[in-house]
Enzyme design. Sequence first.
Site, PDB file in Angstrom:
ATOM      1  N   GLN B 264      33.334 -15.515 -33.696  1.00  0.00           N
ATOM      2  CA  GLN B 264      32.716 -16.566 -32.382  1.00  0.00           C
ATOM      3  C   GLN B 264      32.539 -15.203 -31.413  1.00  0.00           C
ATOM      4  O   GLN B 264      31.663 -15.605 -30.626  1.00  0.00           O
ATOM      5  CB  GLN B 264      33.274 -17.901 -31.893  1.00  0.00           C
ATOM      6  CG  GLN B 264      32.436 -18.701 -32.780  1.00  0.00           C
ATOM      7  CD  GLN B 264      31.374 -18.724 -32.954  1.00  0.00           C
ATOM      8  OE1 GLN B 264      30.673 -18.737 -31.322  1.00  0.00           O
ATOM      9  NE2 GLN B 264      30.774 -18.951 -34.178  1.00  0.00           N
ATOM     10  N   HIS B 267      30.073 -12.816 -29.922  1.00  0.00           N
ATOM     11  CA  HIS B 267      28.579 -12.939 -29.923  1.00  0.00           C
ATOM     12  C   HIS B 267      28.578 -12.236 -28.603  1.00  0.00           C
ATOM     13  O   HIS B 267      27.610 -11.724 -28.282  1.00  0.00           O
ATOM     14  CB  HIS B 267      28.183 -14.598 -30.105  1.00  0.00           C
ATOM     15  CG  HIS B 267      28.298 -15.348 -31.283  1.00  0.00           C
ATOM     16  ND1 HIS B 267      26.472 -14.632 -32.636  1.00  0.00           N
ATOM     17  CD2 HIS B 267      28.831 -15.826 -32.923  1.00  0.00           C
ATOM     18  CE1 HIS B 267      26.696 -15.383 -33.329  1.00  0.00           C
ATOM     19  NE2 HIS B 267      28.085 -15.718 -33.829  1.00  0.00           N
ATOM     20  N   GLU B 332      31.100 -27.161 -30.960  1.00  0.00           N
ATOM     21  CA  GLU B 332      29.837 -26.536 -31.906  1.00  0.00           C
ATOM     22  C   GLU B 332      30.215 -26.470 -33.304  1.00  0.00           C
ATOM     23  O   GLU B 332      29.062 -26.824 -34.516  1.00  0.00           O
ATOM     24  CB  GLU B 332      29.150 -24.995 -31.118  1.00  0.00           C
ATOM     25  CG  GLU B 332      27.641 -24.518 -31.822  1.00  0.00           C
ATOM     26  CD  GLU B 332      27.645 -23.378 -31.717  1.00  0.00           C
ATOM     27  OE1 GLU B 332      28.324 -22.446 -30.651  1.00  0.00           O
ATOM     28  OE2 GLU B 332      26.652 -23.222 -31.974  1.00  0.00           O
ATOM     29  N   HIS B 333      31.078 -25.886 -34.088  1.00  0.00           N
ATOM     30  CA  HIS B 333      31.768 -25.174 -35.148  1.00  0.00           C
ATOM     31  C   HIS B 333      33.246 -26.018 -34.913  1.00  0.00           C
ATOM     32  O   HIS B 333      33.836 -25.192 -34.000  1.00  0.00           O
ATOM     33  CB  HIS B 333      31.851 -23.789 -35.560  1.00  0.00           C
ATOM     34  CG  HIS B 333      30.103 -23.217 -35.494  1.00  0.00           C
ATOM     35  ND1 HIS B 333      30.068 -22.679 -34.430  1.00  0.00           N
ATOM     36  CD2 HIS B 333      29.659 -23.047 -35.877  1.00  0.00           C
ATOM     37  CE1 HIS B 333      28.857 -22.283 -34.377  1.00  0.00           C
ATOM     38  NE2 HIS B 333      28.213 -22.703 -35.634  1.00  0.00           N
ATOM     39  N   ASP B 366      26.882 -19.871 -40.795  1.00  0.00           N
ATOM     40  CA  ASP B 366      25.981 -19.283 -40.414  1.00  0.00           C
ATOM     41  C   ASP B 366      25.645 -18.686 -41.330  1.00  0.00           C
ATOM     42  O   ASP B 366      24.355 -18.002 -40.727  1.00  0.00           O
ATOM     43  CB  ASP B 366      27.113 -18.161 -39.525  1.00  0.00           C
ATOM     44  CG  ASP B 366      27.976 -18.408 -38.336  1.00  0.00           C
ATOM     45  OD1 ASP B 366      27.242 -19.651 -37.873  1.00  0.00           O
ATOM     46  OD2 ASP B 366      28.326 -17.784 -37.955  1.00  0.00           O
ATOM     47  N   HIS B 425      -2.546 -58.414 -19.744  1.00  0.00           N
ATOM     48  CA  HIS B 425      -2.128 -58.058 -21.137  1.00  0.00           C
ATOM     49  C   HIS B 425      -1.615 -59.264 -21.930  1.00  0.00           C
ATOM     50  O   HIS B 425      -1.649 -59.970 -23.060  1.00  0.00           O
ATOM     51  CB  HIS B 425      -0.685 -57.624 -20.800  1.00  0.00           C
ATOM     52  CG  HIS B 425       0.051 -55.518 -20.814  1.00  0.00           C
ATOM     53  ND1 HIS B 425      -0.794 -54.836 -19.663  1.00  0.00           N
ATOM     54  CD2 HIS B 425       0.639 -54.979 -21.051  1.00  0.00           C
ATOM     55  CE1 HIS B 425      -0.730 -53.906 -19.949  1.00  0.00           C
ATOM     56  NE2 HIS B 425       0.430 -53.486 -21.222  1.00  0.00           N
TER      57      HIS B 425
END
Lengths: 435, 435
Positions: B264, B267, B332-333, B366, B425
Amino acid sequence: MSELNLKYLTLGEEGFDQNLADMLSWESVSDGDMQKLVADIIHRVRKEGDAALMDYSAKFDHFEVESMDALVLGAAEIEAAFHRLPEDQQQALQTAAQRVESYHSKQLSKSWQYTDEQGVVLGQKVTAMDKVGIYVPGGVAPLASSVIMNAMPAKVAGVSSIVMTTPAPKGEVSDFVLAAAYVSGVTECFLLGGAQAIAALAYGTETVPSVDKIVGPGNAFVATAKAQVFGKVGIDMIAGPSEILVVCDGKTNPDWVAMDLFSQAEHSHDAQAILISQDGEFLKQVEESVKKLMPTMERADTILESLNSRGVFIKVDTLEQAIELINTIAPEHLELSIDEPEQWLDRIRHAGAIFLGRYTSEALGDYCAGPNHVLPTSGTARFFSPLGVYDFQKRSSLIGASAEAANELGKVASVLARGELLSAHAQSAEYRIND
Amino acid sequence: MSELNLKYLTLGEEGFDQNLADMLSWESVSDGDMQKLVADIIHRVRKEGDAALMDYSAKFDHFEVESMDALVLGAAEIEAAFHRLPEDQQQALQTAAQRVESYHSKQLSKSWQYTDEQGVVLGQKVTAMDKVGIYVPGGVAPLASSVIMNAMPAKVAGVSSIVMTTPAPKGEVSDFVLAAAYVSGVTECFLLGGAQAIAALAYGTETVPSVDKIVGPGNAFVATAKAQVFGKVGIDMIAGPSEILVVCDGKTNPDWVAMDLFSQAEHSHDAQAILISQDGEFLKQVEESVKKLMPTMERADTILESLNSRGVFIKVDTLEQAIELINTIAPEHLELSIDEPEQWLDRIRHAGAIFLGRYTSEALGDYCAGPNHVLPTSGTARFFSPLGVYDFQKRSSLIGASAEAANELGKVASVLARGELLSAHAQSAEYRIND
């Protein structure tokens, strides 16, 4: 009252495509001043919490309170409002809530899991959101149906906490709206409106809980605030003015069609009502009905303004052509006022809700048929869906590799990660390769 | 290289909640200058079309072309790039594409329809979007996996036209990226980057078709442009920096865990890696592995900066406590590097993707396990889902009332519409009441 001045278009005539595009065109105005105002309100609510909320209530809603207690209604107070309603309204709300609940229960997604040929466990875990906030506008019309349509999908999804906020101008709040909250599983109601209500729901204050998603219609302040807090919380789609497209073969009572068009047009001056028919004579008959019925309508001014500025009557040669126009327009509401409407469904790709046959007025869908009345507007049915249970569930992917599977998949991941120049990714996979 | 300076927290210590919240906190900066720049680019592309695109390519990508032809790659050119790749990359891309396709095919929603006790036809019609645009960033790393993960769900959904745009600095475009487009069903590729590419996809030009939805990662220009065109087209979720949370019982090789954290951290400087364990000694062992392995990493500088600014090691007493922290963090992960990870799944409510057991490195997910790698970041797993087939399908509600059903439902709709002061209506429903 000024005169009716309906726009007529004929498919195939010169400039048709451009004329139609011009009539359909609608863009929300993003005004820098509004953005700044709203950003300041959100900033202050984040910083000052309840104190800011009470101040804004005094300022914008002319509702001065000593403490936040006066801005909070609990379950008992919500229920009490229901019992104050006349019997027919109680029954109608309950019938609508039950039908909406029943339809939406069909939308529930379930978790699934499988093991593939390589022995990899793969799956999708579906869970409800924890907390959801429903915004309900104040203003003239007490939008009880909006409460049901926004809250019920969350309830069906299994959201444990559904809170509502609605402004209380001078401390007034509609029993009809609160009663709708009661039948829809709303757990708590805050008497807050505007951007400050959205800020409170997104960030929380001492009294108002922060939620995971905010849904519901609102004015420009509310819409701008929702856009600004998007990402911190989820929001529903961006809604433009409401529209209806009626496709009629000329065999429906023109008064019925005129009234269906009115039921959109009465929403707002920029609401849109479009009628398509192969029968040019019928278009004229509906115009006559419009002229005849208009003076009897409570909201005649709004209806006239809407029809004059955005109403369109379109003459086509065949029903096939009408269907093609549907896909171009991607209407929010589509009435197929024709024989055997179901046989055309396969060819209709873009529409928020489709009303089948002459007896299915859009109003049934607005209130009690079962499907949601929060629908994609302004052609966004090309990519948005009706509000649904899926808007209150979310998914987690599941991946479980055995030692053998990690060995095989690791080789693939390694090649790709090295191709992307991400060597830690590659090495993390390579550690689990054992041959 | 500066020194490793990992943040340690212990659940239960004074200030833990606030310290954790501070470490997790991340907000995208919305800069007024950026908004204006992007708005101007979008405006110019809408007004000048291809001419603006060619001008921006020369200016931003240093790629001067005589005509738009040089910015368009057709199916044959995309395929040719695939065949220029080495065999192992071809195979890895095909394996990944097949596995991603197989998993995503389980996500396909189908239309449904039923007739209820009142004789009302109710249903939900599910259709694929017509046209989708995938944005693929340029930059150092050729993100082939990103192409597969963004395009394949659209292909599985049945989207007929999937176009890709990617910048070509000085005319260069990666064969690896084009090859990924080939295996994912991309139909056409435009060599365009930045806000101008997003504007072209949203509004169309003489050469670039307008699409219904735009997905894919990008820099601040791209993200801002996507936010600005949202509503005209659909977009995917708003992504923050990537994160991983590893929960480990202390029985996994600490080198493996360190490398998973690196995968991670490599990145970006603001990526986040968090490790939770009941075993304080193990946390120290992983730190030793981090120190040992760091100097061997190609992206050591980025990894160090990420770990020093946002890395957290958390000591808990029990696995139950770790599970509760998962739901607070909504990662996230999530790697569950523990025995029998599946027995804990029921208690995990918020996570983008869950990796089960010591052998399942995040890198498998991934690239090639099957589930999508586009996942909700920064705690948004509370309300966002992984990118999926459902992002490229949309729904239309179906309602068909017989004369009898319109009679009954009309009464309910009438009461509610009158309660909301919407008399057109009400009347539209009342016309269909016959008793």
